[in-house]
Design a protein around this motif. Structure first.
Motif, mmCIF file in Angstrom:
data_model
loop_
_atom_site.group_PDB
_atom_site.id
_atom_site.type_symbol
_atom_site.label_atom_id
_atom_site.label_comp_id
_atom_site.label_asym_id
_atom_site.label_seq_id
_atom_site.Cartn_x
_atom_site.Cartn_y
_atom_site.Cartn_z
ATOM 1 N N ARG A 543 27.051 -12.521 31.481
ATOM 2 C CA ARG A 543 27.850 -11.553 32.242
ATOM 3 C C ARG A 543 29.337 -11.872 32.185
ATOM 4 N N ILE A 544 29.652 -13.149 32.192
ATOM 5 C CA ILE A 544 31.082 -13.481 32.263
ATOM 6 C C ILE A 544 31.682 -13.751 30.887
ATOM 7 N N GLN A 545 30.887 -13.578 29.843
ATOM 8 C CA GLN A 545 31.387 -13.866 28.498
ATOM 9 C C GLN A 545 32.694 -13.103 28.208
ATOM 10 N N SER A 546 32.737 -11.852 28.608
ATOM 11 C CA SER A 546 33.942 -11.070 28.304
ATOM 12 C C SER A 546 35.120 -11.616 29.110
ATOM 13 N N ALA A 547 34.804 -12.082 30.346
ATOM 14 C CA ALA A 547 35.868 -12.679 31.152
ATOM 15 C C ALA A 547 36.399 -13.930 30.458
ATOM 16 N N ILE A 548 35.469 -14.718 29.934
ATOM 17 C CA ILE A 548 35.895 -15.926 29.220
ATOM 18 C C ILE A 548 36.792 -15.532 28.053
ATOM 19 N N ASP A 549 36.350 -14.526 27.296
ATOM 20 C CA ASP A 549 37.158 -14.091 26.153
ATOM 21 C C ASP A 549 38.552 -13.664 26.596
ATOM 22 N N CYS A 550 38.584 -12.984 27.744
ATOM 23 C CA CYS A 550 39.885 -12.493 28.201
ATOM 24 C C CYS A 550 40.755 -13.645 28.683
ATOM 25 N N VAL A 551 40.112 -14.676 29.264
ATOM 26 C CA VAL A 551 40.864 -15.854 29.702
ATOM 27 C C VAL A 551 41.443 -16.595 28.495
ATOM 28 N N LEU A 552 40.674 -16.616 27.431
ATOM 29 C CA LEU A 552 41.100 -17.372 26.255
ATOM 30 C C LEU A 552 42.229 -16.682 25.491
ATOM 31 N N GLU A 553 42.316 -15.400 25.652
ATOM 32 C CA GLU A 553 43.296 -14.628 24.898
ATOM 33 C C GLU A 553 44.712 -15.142 25.128
ATOM 34 N N ASP A 554 45.467 -15.238 24.045
ATOM 35 C CA ASP A 554 46.898 -15.560 24.144
ATOM 36 C C ASP A 554 47.221 -16.923 24.716
ATOM 37 N N ARG A 555 46.246 -17.778 24.829
ATOM 38 C CA ARG A 555 46.657 -19.121 25.243
ATOM 39 C C ARG A 555 45.881 -20.128 24.406
ATOM 40 N N THR A 556 46.484 -21.286 24.279
ATOM 41 C CA THR A 556 45.816 -22.330 23.522
ATOM 42 C C THR A 556 44.626 -22.809 24.345
ATOM 43 N N CYS A 557 43.494 -22.933 23.703
ATOM 44 C CA CYS A 557 42.320 -23.313 24.465
ATOM 45 C C CYS A 557 41.467 -24.319 23.710
ATOM 46 N N ILE A 558 41.035 -25.316 24.415
ATOM 47 C CA ILE A 558 40.101 -26.279 23.839
ATOM 48 C C ILE A 558 38.776 -26.062 24.551
ATOM 49 N N LEU A 559 37.788 -25.734 23.776
ATOM 50 C CA LEU A 559 36.511 -25.323 24.331
ATOM 51 C C LEU A 559 35.443 -26.287 23.858
ATOM 52 N N ILE A 560 34.798 -26.957 24.809
ATOM 53 C CA ILE A 560 33.699 -27.850 24.426
ATOM 54 C C ILE A 560 32.421 -27.246 24.994
ATOM 55 N N ALA A 561 31.432 -27.060 24.173
ATOM 56 C CA ALA A 561 30.206 -26.443 24.681
ATOM 57 C C ALA A 561 29.004 -26.861 23.870
ATOM 58 N N HIS A 562 27.878 -26.952 24.571
ATOM 59 C CA HIS A 562 26.638 -27.217 23.856
ATOM 60 C C HIS A 562 26.002 -25.931 23.370
ATOM 61 N N ARG A 563 26.169 -24.874 24.204
ATOM 62 C CA ARG A 563 25.637 -23.586 23.770
ATOM 63 C C ARG A 563 26.579 -22.998 22.748
ATOM 64 N N LEU A 564 26.152 -22.913 21.531
ATOM 65 C CA LEU A 564 27.053 -22.484 20.462
ATOM 66 C C LEU A 564 27.465 -21.034 20.617
#
Ligand SMILES: Nc1ncnc2c1ncn2[C@@H]1O[C@H](COP(=O)(O)OP(=O)(O)O)[C@@H](O)[C@H]1O
Ligand SMILES: [Mg+2]
Length: 617
Positions: A543-564
């Motif tokens: 549900r929040i995937q799009s929110a995550i995408d929007c948060v990531l937009e336009d900023r440098t982001c380091i994302l660590i995740a087990h779920r690929l």
């Protein structure tokens, strides 16, 4: 020996007296000079008044002896009343002053320690358990303040002045007799010193065993299910018996020492008093000394012991507390491992604020970040990151994947400059980050962690922590964006619900959502998400995937995740294993490459479905 063991044992290490340490500790009294002076003065007066009473007794006896029943004792009565009043006033004053000073000192030392804790680097906390630090900040500080005020400033000064006054009075009354009686003093002082130290040490032993027995009891009761499940009852009982046996021995030793001490001291005192009575009595009989003088003299002799014992106790306490003093002063004196270099600090101090420039006079914007041959190990430990080379374009998303312990979180710690590379360099816009202001650099980040920390307070306050001047609407917008709004609304008091200490009234997933909203509100140049969605169920994450995408937009982001599924849209994916980048590229490139990433992806795609878990088409 671990730090905790050391802590347990150094209580018992009564080493030599460390005068420098106490001088250093006494510097904390400097801001309260007037109170210290008043306290010492009152302590001295108390000692002097204490010593004045036998003189009064002498005058009463001699007056009565000379004038019989006709004697007028009214002036002596007034003198007595005045002395008692002065003594009462002194005691009232010193208890008040000492209480005030003790609290202030404890506060000052604790404040210095707290300020240092805020400044120290992560590496310091890696080596020290939280419990250890808490003990330093609370019990050690209190104990030192107590000894400094009640022991050093009060008892020592009072004791010294009683001794000086008593000895002076004895010499004044009869110098040659005084010399004879005072011969036992050095012996008395030595015995008091030795015994008090031993007694205190034995008492500490007993207390130490006591707390270990309590702890062992606690563990056994709490872990009873495990004990029973593993049939460990007998072994645990054995350990308990051992501890109790040790405690028994220490207690007996303590009792024997205490029992031996008093008779020994009393015998010595009696010897001194006996000498005084024998020689003085002879002089009184021959008329060379008045009866009043003899009685006063003997009273003084019998009182010599009190202050001496008191001072021996303080001295022993001081030696026992030295370890605490070393620990606290050591903490306050520690230099942060990561801090602004001297030249950078000088540049910050000389800087005139200008638009577009950070406090160190260099550009405020975070440009591309480059890792050049960066290697790192914790302390003297093995290399955890090894020869990392990487370009992070401004505004891009970098995903780190790979097995647990590979070095992903360490990568983030290095990037945030919680630790610095042991070799190589990290550059921001072409400038090595150690050339930049530490505060400026760290203020560019916000992070959401696997085990996020919330402060006790309300949900609203915790989200607002990201940006203190945010309005309630901003807070709720941020919560909506990251999908936290729904669950917050369902809490008893909505946004005003108290989260409890460390946020422990919320589940880990809920804490992650709250800290996600907090990070979004902070609107940082660089966002770090270290397994930030690991405790959020797949449904919510979807549900929040799009929110995550929007948060990531336009900023440098380091994302660590087990779920690929979470990382597939990243601009660059790095597979990190054993401290090295073993594969890098986009999702497509890595799948085509058919290496580790492709293998992991294959494992996470649910059988009979072409999409991996958690991915919407
Ligand atoms: N504070 C620390 N002190 C010492 N070793 C550490 C510390 N943090 C992590 N390590 C070690 O560094 C290695 C990498 O850990 P980490 O970066 O947390 O891996 P990941 O995040 O990929 O699971 C591990 O072997 C871990 O034991
Ligand atoms: Mg990690």
């Amino acid at each position: 020996m671990t730090l905790l063991d050391e802590n347990k044992h150094d209580e018992l290490r009564a080493e030599g007296f460390d005068a420098k340490l106490w001088r250093d500790l006494l510097t904390y009294t400097k801001p309260h000079k007037r109170v210290v002076f008043a306290l010492m003065l009152v302590a001295m007066m108390t000692g002097a008044i204490d010593a004045a009473f036998p003189m009064l007794t002498r005058d009463v006896i001699d007056t009565v002896a000379a004038q019989g029943m006709a004697a007028d004792l009214s002036t002596l009565g007034v003198r007595y009343a005045v002395l008692v009043a002065c003594l009462a006033l002194c005691i009232f004053t010193f208890i008040m002053l000492a209480g005030w000073l003790r609290t202030s000192l404890s506060y000052d030392i604790r404040e210095a320690g707290f300020a240092k804790l805020q400044e120290l680097s992560f590496s310091y906390f890696d080596e020290r358990p939280v419990g250890w630090l808490m003990a330093r900040m609370t019990s050690d500080c209190d104990r030192l303040a107590n000894i400094l005020v009640w022991g050093v400033l009060l008892d020592m000064v009072w004791g010294t002045s009683v001794m000086v006054a008593t000895v002076s009075a004895m010499i004044y009354l009869d110098a040659s007799l005084a010399l004879i009686v005072l011969m036992v003093v050095p012996l008395l002082a030595w015995i008091s010193h030795v015994f008090q130290r031993k007694i205190l040490k034995a008492a500490r032993h007993v207390r130490g065993f006591n707390s270990r027995i309590t702890a062992s009891f606690n563990e056994s009761v709490m872990g009873l299910r495990t004990t029973k499940a593993f049939v460990r009852e007998d072994a645990d009982l054995g350990e308990f018996k051992n501890l109790s046996g040790d405690m028994w021995q220490a207690s007996v030793r303590n009792a024997v020492l205490s029992a031996a001490f008093l008779p020994l001291v009393l015998s010595l005192c009696s010897l001194a008093i006996g000498l005084g009575v024998a020689v003085g009595g002879d002089r009184a009989l021959s008329g060379a000394m008045s009866l009043g003088t003899l009685i006063a003299f003997v009273t003084y002799a019998s009182r010599l012991f009190d202050p001496m014992q008191e001072m021996a106790v303080v001295f022993a306490e001081m030696q026992m507390a030295q370890a605490a003093g070393e620990r606290v002063l050591g903490l306050i004196g520690t230099e942060a491992a990561v801090r602004d270099r001297d030249d950078v600090a000088a540049r910050i101090a000389a800087n005139v604020p200008r638009d577009g420039l950070a406090e160190d006079g260099l550009p405020d914007r975070v440009d591309a970040i480059a890792w050049r041959d960066v290697s790192f190990g914790y302390g003297d430990g093995p290399r955890v990151l090894d020869g990392i080379n990487l370009e992070i374009a401004s505004g891009s998303t970098i995903a780190l994947v790979g097995p647990t312990g590979g070095g992903k979180s360490t990568f983030v710690g290095l990037l945030s400059r919680f630790y610095e590379p042991t070799a190589g360099a990290i550059e921001v816009g072409g400038v090595e980050y150690r050339e930049r202001s530490l505060r400026w650099w760290q203020s560019q980040f916000a992070s959401v962690l696997q085990d996020p920390h919330l402060f006790s307070g309300t949900v609203r306050e915790n989200i607002r922590y990201g940006k203190l001047d945010a309005s309630d609407d901003d807070v709720e917008d941020a919560a909506r964006t990251v999908g936290a709004h729904a669950f917050v609304e369902q809490l008893d008091d909505g946004y005003d619900t108290e989260v409890g200490e460390g946020g422990d009234r919320l589940s880990t997933g809920e804490k992650q959502l709250v800290s996600f909203a907090r990070a979004l509100l902070a609107d940082p140049a660089i966002l770090i998400m270290d397994e930030a969605t690991s405790s959020i169920d797949t449904e919510t994450e979807r549900r929040i995937q799009s929110a995550i995408d929007c948060v990531l937009e336009d900023r440098t982001c380091i994302l660590i995740a087990h779920r690929l599924s979470t990382v597939r849209r990243a601009d660059q994916i790095l597979v990190i294993d054993e401290g090295r980048i073993v594969e890098r590229g986009t999702h497509r490139e890595l799948l085509d490459h058919g290496g580790r990433y492709a293998e992991l992806w294959g494992q996470q795609v649910s059988p009979g479905d072409s999409r991996p878990i958690g991915v919407t088409a």
